[in-house]
Design a protein around this motif. Structure first.
Motif, PDB file in Angstrom:
ATOM      1  N   GLY A 176     -33.975 -27.596  58.042  1.00  0.00           N
ATOM      2  CA  GLY A 176     -33.753 -29.024  58.241  1.00  0.00           C
ATOM      3  C   GLY A 176     -32.535 -29.452  57.440  1.00  0.00           C
ATOM      4  N   ILE A 177     -31.659 -30.242  58.062  1.00  0.00           N
ATOM      5  CA  ILE A 177     -30.432 -30.679  57.389  1.00  0.00           C
ATOM      6  C   ILE A 177     -30.367 -32.202  57.372  1.00  0.00           C
ATOM      7  CG2 ILE A 177     -27.921 -30.405  57.260  1.00  0.00           C
ATOM      8  CD1 ILE A 177     -29.453 -28.402  59.909  1.00  0.00           C
ATOM      9  N   GLY A 178     -30.140 -32.770  56.214  1.00  0.00           N
ATOM     10  CA  GLY A 178     -29.866 -34.193  56.100  1.00  0.00           C
ATOM     11  C   GLY A 178     -28.373 -34.384  55.860  1.00  0.00           C
ATOM     12  N   HIS A 179     -27.779 -35.326  56.562  1.00  0.00           N
ATOM     13  CA  HIS A 179     -26.342 -35.615  56.408  1.00  0.00           C
ATOM     14  C   HIS A 179     -26.188 -37.123  56.327  1.00  0.00           C
ATOM     15  CE1 HIS A 179     -22.052 -35.933  57.272  1.00  0.00           C
ATOM     16  NE2 HIS A 179     -21.938 -34.622  57.141  1.00  0.00           N
ATOM     17  N   SER A 180     -25.309 -37.589  55.452  1.00  0.00           N
ATOM     18  CA  SER A 180     -25.184 -39.029  55.231  1.00  0.00           C
ATOM     19  C   SER A 180     -24.183 -39.701  56.162  1.00  0.00           C
ATOM     20  CB  SER A 180     -24.813 -39.315  53.769  1.00  0.00           C
ATOM     21  OG  SER A 180     -23.772 -38.486  53.325  1.00  0.00           O
ATOM     22  N   ASP A 240     -29.638 -31.077  51.956  1.00  0.00           N
ATOM     23  CA  ASP A 240     -29.122 -32.449  51.930  1.00  0.00           C
ATOM     24  C   ASP A 240     -27.630 -32.366  51.638  1.00  0.00           C
ATOM     25  OD1 ASP A 240     -28.700 -35.149  51.785  1.00  0.00           O
ATOM     26  OD2 ASP A 240     -29.713 -35.435  49.871  1.00  0.00           O
ATOM     27  N   LEU A 241     -26.832 -32.593  52.685  1.00  0.00           N
ATOM     28  CA  LEU A 241     -25.379 -32.479  52.578  1.00  0.00           C
ATOM     29  C   LEU A 241     -24.827 -33.858  52.248  1.00  0.00           C
ATOM     30  CD1 LEU A 241     -22.966 -30.574  52.895  1.00  0.00           C
ATOM     31  CD2 LEU A 241     -23.002 -31.020  55.341  1.00  0.00           C
ATOM     32  N   GLY A 242     -24.616 -34.113  50.960  1.00  0.00           N
ATOM     33  CA  GLY A 242     -24.198 -35.437  50.513  1.00  0.00           C
ATOM     34  C   GLY A 242     -22.712 -35.545  50.251  1.00  0.00           C
TER      35      GLY A 242
END
Length: 417
Positions: free
Chosen positions: A154-158, A94-96
């Motif tokens: 898996g990558i989450g980006h805001s 999770d790239l916040g």
């Protein structure tokens, strides 16, 4: 002693009915851990004999195990089935805006490793990406699992995401618009690690974790609302994540709540995000203290106003700090007003709230939200909706990103088997 090799099915055409049936059963075992053969038969419409044969094939291929017994009111308890936990391992990221979280899970979603580091967005995209890649390499090394056991990331980006192309289209944060324009983040990860990768919006990743590991478990329909440095939402309909035709559904933070309000980085005035995000709350408290308002937050920040965090503000509010309580109350009021419109529009059964704001002082927020929704939404919809605060931790986005890539990994494991 039986020395025969495990039975293997002959190679089959991926387009064949038998192949598709087997994959459907495997996907159900993945989606509903500890499901029984009887339940699989009901879910798929396949006969008990067909399910028995398919499950045995999946066990022989090393993909499924008998994991115990389901509860039963009477009679023999049915045997439950799960994926083999060592069938593969996954990385979730999770790239916040402020923190990057990295987790490692097995293919069933069981947490093996987690780490949090500062993102340092102000340092520029290249340094952020370099730190992220190093953090993933370190996580894999520290996990103690062999590299060839890792099957996906898996990558989450805001930012604003194109899921199908794996692109960060933009990142509407001050100073980041140009840095994060059309960044092929999925391809960068795939080149570096040579495994399947997936890119998703971070709020949708968190909502996915909620669906499979949190309060959304067992729910087909719910809305997740996340309030951190930005504000976003994710919608589940009939058990599936709703993205909209262009993939941008859920931009709750860019609903207009005050047309004469502050300018938002999206170009609009008075977006909810400008009035109720953690960034807006922190700025309001900081500005008030700079103007001479007394607050416990100054003490918690040890006199350095640049250190003020939403956690400090929440802690101060719980200690009856009037400034913190007032600013938080105003922010929650804005959220609730916008929420009433969502309740009228979609008539959700459950609303789940998460993010740094709701983790900071959850006991302060639920009743004001309920009260305002009841005041402003239509009576029938307001009475039907349940409001809940997430119990997942800050690693939820990374867990959700890992769960999303696991769906691709499970299909590939089946093809390889």
């Amino acid at each position: 002693m039986n020395t025969r090799s495990p039975r293997r099915s002959p190679v089959r055409n991926p387009e064949s009915k038998s192949f598709k049936n087997e994959l459907s059963v495997l996907q159900l075992v993945h989606a509903k851990r500890n499901i029984s053969r009887i339940e699989l038969s009901k879910e798929t419409g396949l006969s008990a004999a067909s399910i028995t044969a398919i499950v045995q094939n999946l066990i022989d291929k090393g993909l499924v195990i008998e994991s115990g017994y389901n509860s039963s009111a009477f009679g023999r308890k049915p045997v439950s089935l799960s994926l083999r936990e060592d069938a593969g391992f996954l990385v979730g990221v999770d790239l916040g805006s402020f923190y990057t979280r990295v987790v490692i899970t097995d293919v069933r979603g069981t947490l093996v490793y987690k780490r949090e580091l500062k993102t340092g967005m102000a340092d520029g995209r290249d340094l952020v990406l370099s730190r992220t890649l190093k953090a993933i390499h370190k996580a894999i090394d520290d996990s103690g699992k062999p590299r060839n056991a890792f099957k996906g990331i898996g990558i989450g980006h805001s930012g604003v995401i194109d899921v199908s192309k794996g692109l960060v289209l933009s990142f509407p944060r001050p100073g980041q618009m140009a840095e994060w324009k059309n960044v092929p983040l999925r391809d960068i990860m795939e080149r570096e690690f040579d495994v399947a990768c997936l890119l998703e919006d971070s709020v949708r990743a968190i909502a996915t974790a909620e669906k499979h590991f949190g309060l959304g478990t067992g729910l087909n329909d719910f809305i997740y609302v996340d309030v951190g440095m930005g504000i976003g939402a994710a919608i589940f309909i009939d058990g599936k994540l709703y993205r909209g035709p262009g993939g941008s559904a859920g931009e709750f933070g860019h609903m207009t709540v005050d047309e004469h309000g502050p300018l938002c980085c999206c170009g609009n005035y008075g977006c909810l995000e400008t009035l109720a995000s953690c960034a807006a709350i922190i700025q309001s408290v900081k500005s008030a203290i700079e103007k001479g308002v007394d607050s416990k937050v100054r003490e918690l920040a040890q006199g350095d106003l640049n250190r003020i965090s939403i956690e400090m503000i929440g802690q101060a509010a719980l200690q009856n700090d009037s400034l913190s309580f007032r600013v938080l109350h105003e922010a929650v009021s804005h959220i609730a007003i916008a929420l009433a419109d969502v309740v009228n529009l979609l008539n959700p059964h459950v609303l789940i709230f998460g993010g740094a704001l709701f983790r900071s002082a959850p006991d302060l927020f639920l009743e004001p939200l309920k009260r305002t929704v009841k005041q402003r939404a239509l009576e029938k919809s307001a009475n039907e909706v349940q409001l809940k605060i997430s119990t997942l931790g800050s690693e939820a986005g990374a867990l959700g990103a890992g769960r999303l890539i696991s769906e691709i990994v499970v299909e590939r494991l089946h093809q390889e088997a």
